[in-house]
Design a protein around this motif. Structure first.
Motif, PDB file in Angstrom:
ATOM      1  N   PRO A 213       0.767  -1.393  -0.131  1.00  0.00           N
ATOM      2  CA  PRO A 213       0.054  -0.040   0.082  1.00  0.00           C
ATOM      3  C   PRO A 213       0.791   1.201  -0.014  1.00  0.00           C
ATOM      4  N   THR A 214       0.391   2.295  -0.290  1.00  0.00           N
ATOM      5  CA  THR A 214       1.237   3.615  -0.768  1.00  0.00           C
ATOM      6  C   THR A 214       1.532   4.121   0.854  1.00  0.00           C
ATOM      7  N   ASP A 215       0.410   3.838   1.503  1.00  0.00           N
ATOM      8  CA  ASP A 215       0.681   4.336   3.037  1.00  0.00           C
ATOM      9  C   ASP A 215       1.928   3.394   3.827  1.00  0.00           C
ATOM     10  N   HIS A 216       2.354   2.431   3.075  1.00  0.00           N
ATOM     11  CA  HIS A 216       3.611   1.729   3.743  1.00  0.00           C
ATOM     12  C   HIS A 216       4.686   2.036   2.677  1.00  0.00           C
ATOM     13  N   GLY A 217       4.799   2.964   1.847  1.00  0.00           N
ATOM     14  CA  GLY A 217       5.975   3.219   0.771  1.00  0.00           C
ATOM     15  C   GLY A 217       5.521   2.417  -0.401  1.00  0.00           C
ATOM     16  N   GLY A 218       4.525   1.634  -0.648  1.00  0.00           N
ATOM     17  CA  GLY A 218       4.632   1.117  -1.809  1.00  0.00           C
ATOM     18  C   GLY A 218       3.841   1.721  -2.976  1.00  0.00           C
ATOM     19  N   LEU A 219       3.625   1.130  -4.133  1.00  0.00           N
ATOM     20  CA  LEU A 219       3.021   1.719  -5.400  1.00  0.00           C
ATOM     21  C   LEU A 219       1.458   1.165  -5.525  1.00  0.00           C
ATOM     22  N   ALA A 220       1.181   0.019  -4.650  1.00  0.00           N
ATOM     23  CA  ALA A 220      -0.243  -0.445  -4.320  1.00  0.00           C
ATOM     24  C   ALA A 220      -0.671  -1.001  -5.800  1.00  0.00           C
ATOM     25  N   LEU A 221       0.152  -1.593  -6.519  1.00  0.00           N
ATOM     26  CA  LEU A 221      -0.260  -2.191  -7.906  1.00  0.00           C
ATOM     27  C   LEU A 221      -0.888  -3.718  -7.363  1.00  0.00           C
ATOM     28  N   SER A 222      -1.661  -4.099  -8.457  1.00  0.00           N
ATOM     29  CA  SER A 222      -2.248  -5.263  -8.058  1.00  0.00           C
ATOM     30  C   SER A 222      -1.066  -6.529  -8.082  1.00  0.00           C
ATOM     31  N   ARG A 223      -1.218  -7.449  -7.027  1.00  0.00           N
ATOM     32  CA  ARG A 223      -0.349  -8.468  -7.040  1.00  0.00           C
ATOM     33  C   ARG A 223      -0.241  -9.587  -8.142  1.00  0.00           C
ATOM     34  N   TYR A 224      -1.370  -9.731  -8.664  1.00  0.00           N
ATOM     35  CA  TYR A 224      -1.871 -10.351  -9.562  1.00  0.00           C
ATOM     36  C   TYR A 224      -1.104  -9.770 -11.181  1.00  0.00           C
ATOM     37  N   THR A 225      -1.470  -8.618 -11.194  1.00  0.00           N
ATOM     38  CA  THR A 225      -1.106  -7.952 -12.410  1.00  0.00           C
ATOM     39  C   THR A 225       0.606  -7.711 -12.517  1.00  0.00           C
ATOM     40  N   ALA A 226       1.077  -7.530 -11.248  1.00  0.00           N
ATOM     41  CA  ALA A 226       2.489  -7.341 -11.381  1.00  0.00           C
ATOM     42  C   ALA A 226       3.321  -8.725 -11.676  1.00  0.00           C
ATOM     43  N   SER A 227       2.676  -9.858 -11.045  1.00  0.00           N
ATOM     44  CA  SER A 227       3.360 -11.270 -11.391  1.00  0.00           C
ATOM     45  C   SER A 227       3.118 -11.563 -12.648  1.00  0.00           C
ATOM     46  N   LEU A 228       1.939 -11.360 -13.590  1.00  0.00           N
ATOM     47  CA  LEU A 228       1.630 -11.869 -14.843  1.00  0.00           C
ATOM     48  C   LEU A 228       2.616 -10.865 -15.609  1.00  0.00           C
ATOM     49  N   VAL A 229       2.905  -9.520 -15.210  1.00  0.00           N
ATOM     50  CA  VAL A 229       3.854  -8.801 -16.184  1.00  0.00           C
ATOM     51  C   VAL A 229       5.308  -9.285 -15.899  1.00  0.00           C
ATOM     52  N   LEU A 230       5.561  -9.847 -14.659  1.00  0.00           N
ATOM     53  CA  LEU A 230       7.053 -10.400 -14.504  1.00  0.00           C
ATOM     54  C   LEU A 230       7.229 -11.617 -15.157  1.00  0.00           C
ATOM     55  N   ILE A 231       6.017 -12.548 -15.249  1.00  0.00           N
ATOM     56  CA  ILE A 231       6.025 -13.782 -15.657  1.00  0.00           C
ATOM     57  C   ILE A 231       6.475 -13.784 -17.317  1.00  0.00           C
TER      58      ILE A 231
END
Length: 257
Positions: A213-231
């Motif tokens: 999450p953004t309040d933890h310093g992250g970009l809050a992107l979907s984990r599923y989307t990020a994983s598929l892009v990395l694959i």
């Protein structure tokens, strides 16, 4: 005794190897979080699931008679995911903490390397030409991936450096290893395993940066989307960069006549 050059079932360690390795470790973080957190399966069940996947992949890798890039990288990805969920389970669910978990995993990694060295005589990837060496190789990788996850979380969270700070720390350390490779005579085997461990926390903090999450310093992107892009990026890397097996050596008793 005569030396015979053979091809290993692990890839040649070149620049493309490290690029794909970092992508795989980042995928391990996002995919591990997707299953344990987004799907709500928890760390223990997720670890059990991916441990089975890892065991099957390693068995297939050992049974293979030659180097298969896709199989190798699937096995690596399995180690990164189970490393993520296992480290999170130890650090958070068992209450060991990041420092305690990293200490235990470092001891296990060193024990694996020492045992491998005592049995085989070397921990170089050039020795990964037998079933025994392959077993040590994958056990060592499993410990290194899990240790890397704990180190990444410890740096970003417990030390308060955040994800960008963690990226700077581990990216800088990898740069030092690269300079040592090109400018010194430090053992290439030592540098390899140092870099192998360091790429895991780098991937961990990059993955956390993407999906936290953004309040933890992250970009809050979907984990599923990020994983598929990395694959997709890993698959593209495997196709674009030639995946050649590493050369190894075995000793054979000379025959008479």
């Amino acid at each position: 005794m005569q030396r015979e050059s053979v091809y290993s079932k692990v890839p040649e360690v070149v620049l493309s190897f490290w690029v794909i390795k970092i992508l795989a470790t980042t995928l391990g973080e996002t995919a591990g979080d997707a299953v344990s957190m987004s799907l709500g399966l928890g760390y223990l069940l997720s670890t059990g699931i991916f441990a089975v996947v890892f065991a099957i992949a390693v068995a297939a890798q050992i049974r293979a008679t030659s180097f298969h890039p896709a199989l190798y990288w699937v096995t690596i990805i399995a180690t990164t995911i189970v490393g993520t969920t296992l480290a999170d389970f130890a650090d958070r669910s068992l209450g060991i903490g990041y420092a305690g978990g990293a200490g235990i995993l470092l001891a296990l990694l060193l024990a694996s390397l020492i045992t491998w060295y005592r049995v085989v005589g070397s921990v170089s990837v050039q020795t990964v030409v037998s079933t025994r060496s392959e077993v040590f190789y994958w056990i060592t990788i499993m410990f290194s991936q899990t240790l890397g996850t704990a180190l990444g979380d410890w740096t970003a969270d417990s030390m308060g450096l955040g994800y960008l700070g963690g990226m700077a720390i581990f990216g800088g350390l990898l740069l030092v290893v690269a300079l040592a490779y090109y400018m010194t005579r430090v053992s290439r085997t030592l540098l390899f395993w140092t870099a192998f461990v360091l790429t895991r926390p780098l991937g961990a903090v990059v993955g956390d940066l993407l999906d936290k999450p953004t309040d933890h310093g992250g970009l809050a992107l979907s984990r599923y989307t990020a994983s598929l892009v990395l694959i997709g990026l890993i698959a593209l890397g495997i196709m674009l960069f030639e995946q050649r097996p590493a050369r190894g050596e075995v000793f054979k008793q000379p025959t008479d006549g």
